[in-house]
Enzyme design. Structure first.
Site, PDB file in Angstrom:
ATOM      1  N   LEU A 171       0.826  -1.212   0.000  1.00  0.00           N
ATOM      2  CA  LEU A 171       0.000   0.000   0.000  1.00  0.00           C
ATOM      3  C   LEU A 171       0.856   1.256   0.000  1.00  0.00           C
ATOM      4  O   LEU A 171       0.581   2.223   0.694  1.00  0.00           O
ATOM      5  CB  LEU A 171      -0.960  -0.027   1.190  1.00  0.00           C
ATOM      6  N   SER A 293       1.606   2.553 -15.768  1.00  0.00           N
ATOM      7  CA  SER A 293       2.210   3.885 -15.801  1.00  0.00           C
ATOM      8  C   SER A 293       1.187   4.958 -15.487  1.00  0.00           C
ATOM      9  O   SER A 293       0.023   4.844 -15.850  1.00  0.00           O
ATOM     10  CB  SER A 293       2.809   4.159 -17.187  1.00  0.00           C
ATOM     11  N   LYS A 348       6.740  -1.841 -20.725  1.00  0.00           N
ATOM     12  CA  LYS A 348       6.784  -0.767 -19.711  1.00  0.00           C
ATOM     13  C   LYS A 348       8.219  -0.255 -19.535  1.00  0.00           C
ATOM     14  O   LYS A 348       8.453   0.939 -19.353  1.00  0.00           O
ATOM     15  CB  LYS A 348       6.220  -1.273 -18.381  1.00  0.00           C
ATOM     16  N   HIS A 351       8.869   2.016 -22.305  1.00  0.00           N
ATOM     17  CA  HIS A 351       8.123   3.255 -22.007  1.00  0.00           C
ATOM     18  C   HIS A 351       8.998   4.156 -21.148  1.00  0.00           C
ATOM     19  O   HIS A 351       9.134   5.360 -21.389  1.00  0.00           O
ATOM     20  CB  HIS A 351       6.817   2.903 -21.278  1.00  0.00           C
ATOM     21  N   ASN A 352       9.621   3.577 -20.139  1.00  0.00           N
ATOM     22  CA  ASN A 352      10.444   4.379 -19.237  1.00  0.00           C
ATOM     23  C   ASN A 352      11.711   4.883 -19.929  1.00  0.00           C
ATOM     24  O   ASN A 352      12.179   5.981 -19.632  1.00  0.00           O
ATOM     25  CB  ASN A 352      10.800   3.569 -17.992  1.00  0.00           C
ATOM     26  N   GLU A 355      10.564   7.770 -21.655  1.00  0.00           N
ATOM     27  CA  GLU A 355      10.299   8.777 -20.603  1.00  0.00           C
ATOM     28  C   GLU A 355      11.598   9.488 -20.199  1.00  0.00           C
ATOM     29  O   GLU A 355      11.636  10.722 -20.114  1.00  0.00           O
ATOM     30  CB  GLU A 355       9.678   8.042 -19.411  1.00  0.00           C
TER      31      GLU A 355
END
Ligand code: 6PG
Length: 631
Positions: A171, A293, A348, A351-352, A355
């Site tokens: 969490l 993301s 992903k 993607h980074n 980024e």
């Protein structure tokens, strides 16, 4: 919720069902009303129905249940004697079974007392023979009055802890936001956070306290209780640090059962994901490595989601992913099945990589404007705002504008931020994979290395003194310079994206993942960190093209920008502005558009000192030659 009151004929299903429906304010349906006239005639004659006779009847009820649930729930009276019949009726996720249990004598007495019903008492024995008592649900003794039975059922329903549809482990910022996103879409969620004395105590309970309006979330810090609180097949989303995934899986495995789904939603390395997929598959558990993301806000309001792994596992969770994902401009969820094994985490990771390069390109543009052109941060923010609304719109540009305007105690907060960029690994991983697959990854790896160089702060300060040179301002036509920068920035972005997609294409082809690149660009048009107007263009472009730079429209634009691009980079570097991403992008572009490169000299050198051989332009068959190069 659907409540099915079950038991043999005469156990009181209709009476109890009707009363319960009234108490719960739900409609009541009697399965007897769905028997065909032929079946009723058979039963009237005292002949029991066979499985075959019952099949169309059960199928009709099973088909009706989703609509009843959709309409808010119902109480249904249905004998559902065998487990196989009940399985057929499980067409909705939330069924509470209420089994009316009684002795043969009690039920026979009741059957004899009712005369209007088509089931003669003689059928009771066949019913009792067919009956397989459920090992679950609410069991009540029918020797009580209907009033007492319904009271007892109602109390049990109230005390029944419903199982959660979805579980989230971890969490932190992302895990909490995704759990609340799911719950906000009506999904019941169990949340688990480990207990670390003095550091992480009662975290899940705290999330519940902080979100009193959510009645469909439950908190745990005991893993076994968390797992037991989940509906089967269980769906468990791991939102924890990549380094502890294996430990968490080890703890979870003994508590899970074949058919359950474990989703790793963190930034795990895709080769680890492939290994974990194999391990869990061997135990009958689906492992869905999923890139997510969007940062905290995306996770809470709608991220871009990149699931990969076994298709069967994906199918069990796709409706939840679609529920919480961002929407593209046509309203479709920004999520799609990426491919098998670690394909989701691989995508992903790239993607980074993009980024990193996009962030660095913006940092370079800012640096040029602030120090070479001597614009104030507010002026730069205004300029970037004009870009944002003139075709260059992106999330990263949007947040950069805010950052350039953010003040603390009247001073620009950005100026107080230490200039050492950190990284958690995904950018570097992409660069490593690009090397492994031989993909030219210039501007993206330059962005990773720029962060590494920025981390050498002490040395940089000393070297700056040693060389005693500052960035030189430039005396130029400001408007012209800004136009050149805008063109260079746009060209850099096309190249950054080209490189990222090229890496994905190459790896997908070699791994036979069959990734759909138009879909990847589409799910990146919203929710994720690199969402932009350019991404909208790429989603269209990849429907028909393999490569960005050779697409006719893009080529036309790149041709018109190339002069400014080269001029801007050379001017910047002459004035002592390091431009790792822009210059790497320019180098990539120049190399990519050079028909005759000096690589022939490299080959000659290799052959000279190591007899590594070379191929000849005048020998199209492609054989290898070796020469004695000494003159
Ligand atoms: C996203 C981000 C996210 C990543 C941060 C920080 O898509 O939401 O990529 O996954 O954690 O960008 O990454 P670095 O610490 O490596 O910069």
């Amino acid at each position: 919720m659907i409540y099915i009151v079950m038991g043999v004929s005469g156990s009181g299903k209709t009476t109890v069902g009707l009363m319960l429906a009234e108490r719960l304010q739900l409609p009541f349906y009697d399965a007897d009303d769905y028997h065909s006239p032929a079946s009723i005639a058979i039963m009237r004659q005292g002949v029991p129905l066979t499985d075959e006779d019952r099949l169309p009847w059960l199928n009709e009820l099973a088909a009706a249940l989703p609509a009843w649930e959709e309409a808010g729930g119902a109480v249904v009276a249905c004998s559902a004697l065998k487990e196989s019949y009940r399985k057929l009726l499980m067409t909705v996720p939330h069924i509470t079974w209420i089994y009316l249990d009684g002795t043969r004598d009690t039920i026979l007495e009741r059957l004899q007392a009712r005369n209007a019903h088509f089931m003669p008492p003689v059928l009771l024995d066949s019913q009792l023979e067919a009956l397989e008592k459920p090992a679950y649900g609410i069991h009540v003794d029918v020797s009580m009055s209907p009033e007492q039975i319904v009271n007892q059922v109602e109390t049990k329903i109230k005390h029944m802890i419903p199982l959660s549809e979805f579980g989230v482990i971890g969490l932190g910022v992302m895990g909490k936001s995704l759990a609340l996103n799911l719950a906000g879409h009506g999904v019941s969620v169990s949340m688990f956070n480990r207990h670390v004395a003095g550091k992480e105590e009662g975290i899940a309970e705290q999330v519940i306290r902080e979100n009193p309006s959510f009645t469909n979330i439950k908190g745990f810090d005991q893993l076994d209780e968390f797992v037991q609180s989940l509906e089967k097949p269980r769906k468990v989303l791991l939102m924890i640090y990549a380094g502890v995934i294996d430990t968490q899986i080890d703890a979870l495995l003994p508590l899970l059962e074949p058919g359950d789904v474990v989703i790793d939603g963190g930034n795990s390395y895709f080769k680890d994901t492939a290994r974990r997929t194999q391990l869990l598959t061997s135990q009958g558990i689906h492992f869905v490595g999923t890139g997510i993301s969007g940062g905290e806000e995306g996770a809470r309001k709608g991220p871009s989601i990149m699931p990969g792994g076994p298709k069967a596992g994906y199918q069990l969770i796709s409706k939840y992913l679609e529920l919480i994902a961002a929407r593209d401009r046509t309203g479709k969820p920004c999520t799609t099945y990426v491919g098998p094994e670690g394909a989701g985490h691989f995508v992903k990771m790239v993607h980074n990589g993009i980024e990193y390069a996009e962030m660095q390109a913006l940092a370079e543009a800012y640096h040029l404007l602030r120090h070479m052109l001597q614009l104030t941060p507010a002026e730069i923010a205004d300029l970037f705002s004009s870009w944002q609304t003139s075709g260059l719109g992106s999330y990263l540009l949007e947040i950069t504008i805010d950052i350039l305007r953010k003040k603390e105690d009247g001073e620009l907060l950005l100026d107080k931020v230490l200039d050492q960029a950190e990284q958690k690994g995904t950018g570097g991983w992409s660069a490593g994979v690009a090397l492994e697959y031989g993909v030219p990854y210039d501007s993206l790896s330059a962005a990773v290395m720029a962060r590494a160089l920025s981390a050498m702060k002490t040395e940089r300060v000393q070297a700056a003194q040693l060389y005693g040179q500052q960035i030189k301002s430039i005396d130029v036509n400001q408007e012209e310079f800004v136009k050149q920068l805008k063109n260079a920035y746009q060209a850099t972005r096309y190249i950054n994206h080209e490189i990222g997609f090229r890496l994905m294409q190459q790896v997908s082809a070699q791994q036979s993942w069959d990734i759909n690149f138009s879909e990847i660009a589409r799910i990146w048009t919203n929710g994720c960190i690199i969402r932009s107007q350019l991404m909208e263009e790429l989603a269209e472009l990849y429907k028909t093209q393999q490569c960005i730079l050779t697409a006719p429209d893009v080529a036309g634009r790149m041709r018109s920008w190339q002069q400014d691009f080269a001029y801007l980079v050379s001017q910047g570097m002459q004035h002592r502005v390091a431009l790792p991403v822009m210059s790497a992008a320019l180098n990539y572009f120049l190399g990519y558009t050079t028909a005759d490169s000096p690589a022939n000299l490299i080959q000659a050198q290799r052959d000279y000192f190591g007899a590594h051989t070379y191929r000849r332009k005048d020998t199209p068959s492609g054989e290898h030659f070796h020469s004695n190069w000494k003159v």
